[in-house]
Every structure is written in C-alpha cells, then in structure tokens.
Design a protein around this motif. Structure first.
Motif: not given
Length: 429
Positions: A185-189
């Motif tokens: 999720q951090c990567r997607q953000v």
C-alpha cells in the motif's frame, strides 16, 4: 542523562542498600501528605486531582497530594536526587526501566504483600480481571519476580491511517493487516500520488512492537534477540521503505507525523493509543477521513503489539505513607475509577470486566474505531524491565536512524545493535 542517572543510582545501591536491595532508612519528603509525583498535564492533570480529592474525602487520614514533577526523565532525575538525600515522595509514576534502577538502592517497595493482603489486596479473581501483560510488566525477574510497581496509565501501539490518501492512491482494500500488505500500500501511495506512505517517529517501543508482531522477541532468558530473523526482518523492511522513498523520518521529539496524517500528506503513522484523543481533536468533523487499526502482523498467525505506559512505584519511607499510597493505588485501579480515567484521558481501561460498562459501550459506539485499542490489550506484550534497558532503548533508536538514513543496511543495524545491547547487559549486571 539517563546513563548518568543509572551510574548514580548504581553507586547509591553500593553505598546505601547493600546486597539484595534491603530497604534503607528513607524519610518522607512531605510528612504531612502522601506525596505523589506525576507528569499529567491539562485535562488529565485536572481529572487526577479530582480523583485524589475524592479519595481523600472518602478515606480519612493522611491526605494524598499530587504534584507534577515534570516529564519522565525529569521525574527520574528527581527521584535519583531524592535517593541521594534519603528523602522521597510516597510514590511516583515510573517506567519499568526507571524502577529497575531504583530497586538496588532499597528505595522502592515490593508490593507483593499488599497485593496478597486479606483484606486490602486483590483476590485471585480480581487479579485475573487485569489483562496479564499489565501485571507481568510490573514483576521484575532480576529481583525474584517481585512486584516493584503497579500499573497506572496504559496504552498500546496502533496504526493510524488516512482514508483520503489511500482512496487517492486507489487502494480499495481496508487497512493492511500484514506487513507485506503495508509495504504494497505504501508503494501504491507513492506511485499514484507522489506522497510518502509512512511518516516515521523513531521510537524503541514502536520497533519492539513491530518485532513482536513478526513473531519475535527482543529478550529471551536474559539474552538480547535483536539478531534474530524477526528483528532483522523489521530493520530490513524499514531500509526498503527508506530506500524506495516510501517513508521518511520526522524530527525527533515532535508530532510531525500526526500533523502529516491530519494534513493528508501521508497514509500511515504508528503511535501509542494515547495519541487518539489529540488526533480526534485535530480531525474533528472529519471522522470519515481516517481510522485506527491494530498494527500489521507477520505470517506466524500469532497477533501481538507492544504495551506502553507508566506504572506507580511506592517508596520505602514509613509504614503509614506506604499503606496510604497502596490504598490510593488500589482505589485508582478500581473499575469505577478506571472507567472515568479512560473516558477522561484516552488511556486504556485494563480490566477485562469494564467492557460491560454502559458508559464505555456508549463511547465505543460513537465511532467504529473507538474500541480498537482496548481489544488490542488481549495480545499486547510488555517490554523488558531489566537494569540497563534505558541505555538499550537509546541504542535501538540509533540503529533505526542508521537504517532510515541509509548508513547501515537492515541486517548490519540489527547485528550491531545486538552486540551493543549485549555489552550493556553485561556491564549492568
């Protein structure tokens, strides 16, 4: 300053208490009151004084007097100086790392006899009503497993998340329940918004909570475990987050991470549940924009987080002061007072039976996330309470910074920390 304090308290133990921490002749700082050194401010301090006044009104005798003695470091320094003067308050808030260094001086009282007393103590059923971790952390294995403090204000490590940032990034799943999902999720953000996923407040307890959640330990059978696979995995995860610019470190001693969360600048922060009240105030009117969840977990299947919060230590002044101090401690952790303290401060009620209280249930019903922190108590784990732990805490923070700044790899930081922490333990015992 904590390291200097430790050296001083150790010296006092050699000069004053003798072998085994036998009680020395300490006098009360205030013979007219049962002096209680605390650190609460604002509304929490007001409520504590109200509760003290109620106790004094209902329990005739030497009155309890609460006095703000500064933050935890300042309280530690003041208690250490008072030990040298051989005059002490009746009791003070104290983290385990502080109490463990008071014990060898004979200045702090083992509470086991008070706890077991009939009447005046707790029955077996009453003790079982406390969540195990909050009692466990107050039993000091280095000193025969005796209870040299009693729980006072407890909280747990939580994950705070910004729904608006996650929605902007197209994250459709709920908050991540595993660390793999958290990184994803951090990567997607980062990829879709250009924002960081995680604002990092460097903190030893947060690191230990992450290690616990991976299924690891930080100490086992008197030996440090920072070189274990679970610990290495946490440091390597932080290295990855920093390397890919998914996370950044906020200024030490600030709440810049919470500010970033409120300003929709990051998706995640990790803080004590005691931060919940302040964030609610900052997010007032925006209840749909954010939430709270247990911290992500590893793949072991066993859930864990870390337990925060100070305890109360009673000092070896005289019998009257000790008995009154214990009476107040028992009053403070009664179910009625605990519910009021929780509702008024945001600290957790750490007795199981209070979950049935109508006032708590009404509060939990106001917002879907209000009960999350309480439910985490069932799998919260305490940190070590050994001599030298405060110095080790500093070393953990240094290792975390080394990883976040890229000066060490995750494995290098974990292995160096293990060696340094082991040296501290050897030197302290």
């Amino acid at each position: 300053m904590w390291r200097i304090g430790y050296a001083f308290v150790l010296l006092m133990s050699l000069l004053g208490a003798g072998c085994g921490g036998a009680p020395s002749a300490y006098k009360p700082l205030d013979a007219e009151h049962v002096l209680f050194w605390d650190r609460q401010t604002s509304e929490s301090a007001t409520l504590l004084r109200e509760l003290v006044a109620e106790f004094n009104g209902a329990h005739p005798g030497l009155p309890v007097k609460v006095e703000r003695a500064g933050g935890y470091a300042e309280i530690y320094r003041k208690v250490s100086a008072s030990i040298q003067m051989r005059k002490l308050p009746a009791m003070a808030v104290s983290y385990e790392s502080m109490t463990s260094e008071y014990v060898p001086t004979g200045a702090v009282l083992a509470l086991d006899d008070f706890v077991a007393a009939e009447p005046g103590g707790f029955s077996k059923e009453e003790l079982e009503d406390f969540f195990p971790a909050v009692l466990e952390t107050n039993r000091y294995g280095e000193y025969g497993g005796r209870m040299y403090s009693f729980p006072f204000a407890k909280s747990v490590l939580l994950m705070y998340f910004n729904k608006r940032v996650l929605e902007e990034a197209g994250v459709e799943a709920g908050p991540p329940d595993t660390w793999d999902a958290f990184v994803a999720q951090c990567r997607q953000v980062r990829e879709r918004t250009g924002k960081h996923g995680y604002a990092v407040s460097v903190d030893c307890s947060t690191m230990n909570g992450m290690i616990f959640s991976m299924g690891g330990e930080v100490m086992r059978e008197g030996k440090m475990c920072y070189d274990a696979p679970e610990s290495v995995a946490v440091f390597e995860m932080l290295a990855l987050l920093a390397r890919e610019k998914l996370a950044y470190q906020v200024s030490p001693g600030t709440f810049e991470d919470n500010v970033a969360l409120v300003n929709d600048a990051v998706a995640f922060t990790f803080r004590s549940s005691s931060s919940l009240s302040a964030l609610k105030y900052q997010m007032k009117g925006r209840e749909e924009d954010w939430g709270v969840a247990p911290i992500p977990q590893g793949k072991t299947g066993a859930r864990a987080t870390v337990l925060f919060g100070p305890n109360v230590s009673v000092f070896t002044t005289n019998q009257t002061q000790q008995e009154r101090a214990w009476s107040f401690v028992k009053f403070f952790v009664s179910k009625e007072v605990m519910v009021r303290w929780a509702l008024g401060t945001g600290y957790l009620p750490f007795r199981k039976s209070v979950a049935k209280d109508a006032r708590l249930q009404a509060e939990w019903a106001k917002w879907p996330y209000n009960r999350v922190s309480y439910d985490c108590l069932s799998f919260a784990r305490p940190e070590p309470n050994v001599v030298g732990w405060q110095e080790i805490r500093d070393l953990v923070c240094e290792a975390e910074v080394a990883v976040l700044t890229g000066t060490k790899t995750g494995k290098e930081a974990a292995l160096a920390l293990q060696a340094q922490a082991t040296q501290v333990l050897a030197r302290s015992h």
